[in-house]
Design an enzyme around this catalytic site. Structure first.
Site, PDB file in Angstrom:
ATOM      1  N   HIS A 186      45.214   0.295  50.298  1.00 52.71           N
ATOM      2  CA  HIS A 186      46.578   0.304  50.839  1.00 52.71           C
ATOM      3  C   HIS A 186      47.529  -0.603  50.057  1.00 52.71           C
ATOM      4  CE1 HIS A 186      45.373   2.723  54.179  1.00 52.71           C
ATOM      5  NE2 HIS A 186      44.503   1.829  54.625  1.00 52.71           N
ATOM      6  N   ASP A 202      38.128   7.276  52.322  1.00 52.83           N
ATOM      7  CA  ASP A 202      38.406   6.433  53.493  1.00 52.83           C
ATOM      8  C   ASP A 202      39.217   7.292  54.482  1.00 52.83           C
ATOM      9  OD1 ASP A 202      38.749   3.224  54.295  1.00 52.83           O
ATOM     10  OD2 ASP A 202      40.413   4.477  54.996  1.00 52.83           O
ATOM     11  N   HIS A 217      41.793   6.630  56.069  1.00 53.36           N
ATOM     12  CA  HIS A 217      43.239   6.408  55.950  1.00 53.36           C
ATOM     13  C   HIS A 217      43.734   6.840  54.576  1.00 53.36           C
ATOM     14  CE1 HIS A 217      41.738   3.324  58.883  1.00 53.36           C
ATOM     15  NE2 HIS A 217      42.722   3.858  59.589  1.00 53.36           N
ATOM     16  N   ASP A 239      34.979   4.662  57.823  1.00 51.57           N
ATOM     17  CA  ASP A 239      35.795   4.791  59.038  1.00 51.57           C
ATOM     18  C   ASP A 239      36.083   6.253  59.382  1.00 51.57           C
ATOM     19  OD1 ASP A 239      37.419   4.876  56.791  1.00 51.57           O
ATOM     20  OD2 ASP A 239      38.709   3.204  57.396  1.00 51.57           O
TER      21      ASP A 239
HETATM   22  N1  Q9C Z   1      45.631  -1.224  66.181  1.00 46.19           N
HETATM   23  C1  Q9C Z   1      41.469   0.231  55.805  1.00 46.19           C
HETATM   24  O1  Q9C Z   1      40.697   1.033  56.304  1.00 46.19           O
HETATM   25  N2  Q9C Z   1      45.646  -0.056  61.752  1.00 46.19           N
HETATM   26  N3  Q9C Z   1      42.569  -0.206  56.436  1.00 46.19           N
HETATM   27  C2  Q9C Z   1      44.831  -0.360  62.869  1.00 46.19           C
HETATM   28  C3  Q9C Z   1      44.749  -0.481  65.306  1.00 46.19           C
HETATM   29  C4  Q9C Z   1      45.302  -0.624  60.483  1.00 46.19           C
HETATM   30  C5  Q9C Z   1      42.888   0.286  57.738  1.00 46.19           C
HETATM   31  C6  Q9C Z   1      45.496   0.056  64.121  1.00 46.19           C
HETATM   32  C7  Q9C Z   1      44.341   0.218  59.705  1.00 46.19           C
HETATM   33  C8  Q9C Z   1      44.100  -0.320  58.325  1.00 46.19           C
HETATM   34  C9  Q9C Z   1      41.171  -0.352  54.463  1.00 46.19           C
HETATM   35 ZN    ZN Z   2      40.464   3.008  56.271  1.00 42.14          ZN
END
Ligand code: Q9C
Ligand code: ZN
Length: 331
Positions: A152, A186, A188, A275
Site C-alpha cells: 500500500h 493479497d 487488498h 488475508d
Molecule cells: N477496521 C495489508 O493487508 N483496514 N493491509 C482495516 C478494519 C486496513 C491491510 C479495516 C487494511 C490494511 C497489507
Molecule cells: Zn491485505
C-alpha cells in the site's frame, strides 16, 4: 527455497488503528510472521537466511526523499505511536509543521509511527532485497518474511500498515536484470505498487483483490485502471465479488497467469497475502487453506525465477497452515 527473516520486526508493535473515530486493536501483529516462520521451519524444514544490509539509495529509487527524511526524523521522537490528525491537501506548499506532515505523508490512520518504525521498515526492505538478490544469483525461488508489509505504500505516503513498498523496491532491483511481472494476491488492492509502476512498460502489475467498492483501500483497484503513457496495458486489476471462493478465484488466477506468459518476464514477484482466507478477520474473500497449494502450483507452472514477498494475512491461527500449504507446492 530460501526463507529470509529477521527478528527486528518484533520491535514493530502498533497498538491500534483509528477507524471511524474508534481505536481498534491493530491487526498487523508480530505473531503473524512468527507463526509463518515457525510453521515453515518445523513442518517443511526450510532454512532461514538473515537479510543483508542495503544502502538507503534503494529506497530512494522509488520513494520521495522528503518522505523518507520525515519518517526517519519522526521515528527519533517518541516511543509512543504518533497518528495523523490533519491532512494538508496542497502538497506543493512548504509544510514545516510536523503534525501537518504526519497527515501529508499518510493516507489513513492505520499506520502510526514511533521510534522503531524507520528501523523496522528499512529492515523489511532489506529482507525483500535479500530475497531478490538470492534469486538474481540463481536460486529458483525465495520467500521474504517482510513485516511491516509494503504494497500500500506510495512514493510519498504510508498507509494500510505499510511504510516502504518492499515488493516494488525488489522489482526495481530485479528490473535492472530483465523484465519483471508482479502478481499481487493479497486481498487488498496494491495501490502503492500500482502507482509506482503506472507509467512503465518494463514492469507488469496484476492485482487480484476484493472489490474496493466495499474493501480497503476504497480509492483504487478498479478494472478501469490500466496504466498511462508507455505503461498503458501493463497494469491489470481484477476486483472480485465479496465471498469469492476457490473455484471462481482460480479462473481469474489462470487468466492472470496467461497474461504473465504473454509478457515474458525474466522475474516474477508475488505480493503474497493470506488475508484472502475465508476466516480472515478483515479480508472479505473465501479461500480455503488447501487452495493455497493449488494457487502456488499454478504459479509454479510458469517456471519463472520467483520472489515471494509477505504482505497481509491477519488470522494468526491459520497463517502457519496457509503458508505451509502454499510453500509445499514450490519445494
Ligand atoms: N477496521 C495489508 O493487508 N483496514 N493491509 C482495516 C478494519 C486496513 C491491510 C479495516 C487494511 C490494511 C497489507
Ligand atoms: Zn491485505
Amino acid at each position: 527455497m530460501k526463507i529470509i527473516y529477521s527478528q527486528k520486526h518484533l520491535l514493530h508493535t502498533p497498538p491500534a488503528e483509528i477507524f471511524n473515530g474508534n481505536m481498534d486493536p491493530h491487526a498487523e501483529v508480530p505473531d503473524r510472521i512468527e507463526n509463518i516462520r515457525k510453521a515453515l521451519t518445523k513442518e517443511l524444514h526450510l532454512d532461514i537466511l538473515a537479510p543483508n544490509k542495503f544502502s538507503i539509495s534503494w529506497i530512494k529509487k522509488l520513494h520521495d526523499d522528503k518522505y523518507i527524511k520525515f519518517l526517519e526524523k519522526t521515528s527519533k521522537l517518541t516511543e509512543e505511536y504518533l497518528y495523523p490528525s490533519v491532512f494538508p491537501y496542497d502538497n506543493y506548499l512548504q509544510i514545516d509543521n510536523d503534525l501537518a506532515k504526519r497527515g501529508l505523508y499518510a493516507f489513513d490512520m492505520y499506520t502510526p509511527i514511533n521510534c522503531q518504525t524507520f528501523k523496522t521498515a528499512c529492515e523489511s526492505v532489506n529482507i525483500a532485497l535479500t530475497a531478490a538478490t538470492v534469486v538474481a544469483e540463481g536460486e529458483k525461488s525465495s520467500y521474504a518474511l517482510c513485516r511491516p508489509p509494503g504494497h500500500h505504500a506510495e512514493k510519498a505516503k504510508m498507509g494500510g500498515y505499510c511504510y516502504f513498498n518492499n515488493a516494488a523496491i525488489a522489482a526495481e532491483y530485479l528490473s535492472k536484470h530483465g523484465k519483471v511481472a508482479i502478481l499481487d494476491v493479497d486481498v487488498h488492492h496494491g495501490n502503492g505498487t500500482q502507482s509506482l509502476f503506472y507509467d512503465r512498460s518494463d514492469v507488469l502489475f496484476i492485482s487480484i483483490h476484493a472489490d474496493p467498492k466495499y474493501k480497503f483501500p476504497y480509492f483504487s483497484g478498479t478494472a478501469k485502471e490500466k496504466g498511462v503513457g508507455r505503461g498503458l496495458g501493463f497494469n491489470i486489476n481484477y476486483p472480485l465479488k465479496l465471498k469469492t471462493g476457490d473455484l471462481a478465484y482460480h479462473q481469474v488466477l489462470l487468466k492472470s497467469i496467461d497474461q504473465i506468459k504473454i509478457f515474458q518476464p525474466k522475474y516474477l514477484i508475488i505480493s503474497l497475502g493470506y488475508d484472502t482466507h475465508k476466516d480472515d478477520p478483515i479480508g472479505g474473500l473465501s479461500l480455503t487453506t488447501s487452495y493455497y497449494f493449488q494457487m502456488a502450483k499454478a504459479i509454479r507452472l510458469l517456471n519463472l525465477s520467483t520472489v515471494f514477498i509477505q504482505e497481509g494475512g491477519y488470522n494468526t491461527k491459520i497463517l502457519g497452515y496457509a503458508a505451509v500449504s502454499f510453500v509445499s507446492a514450490f519445494i
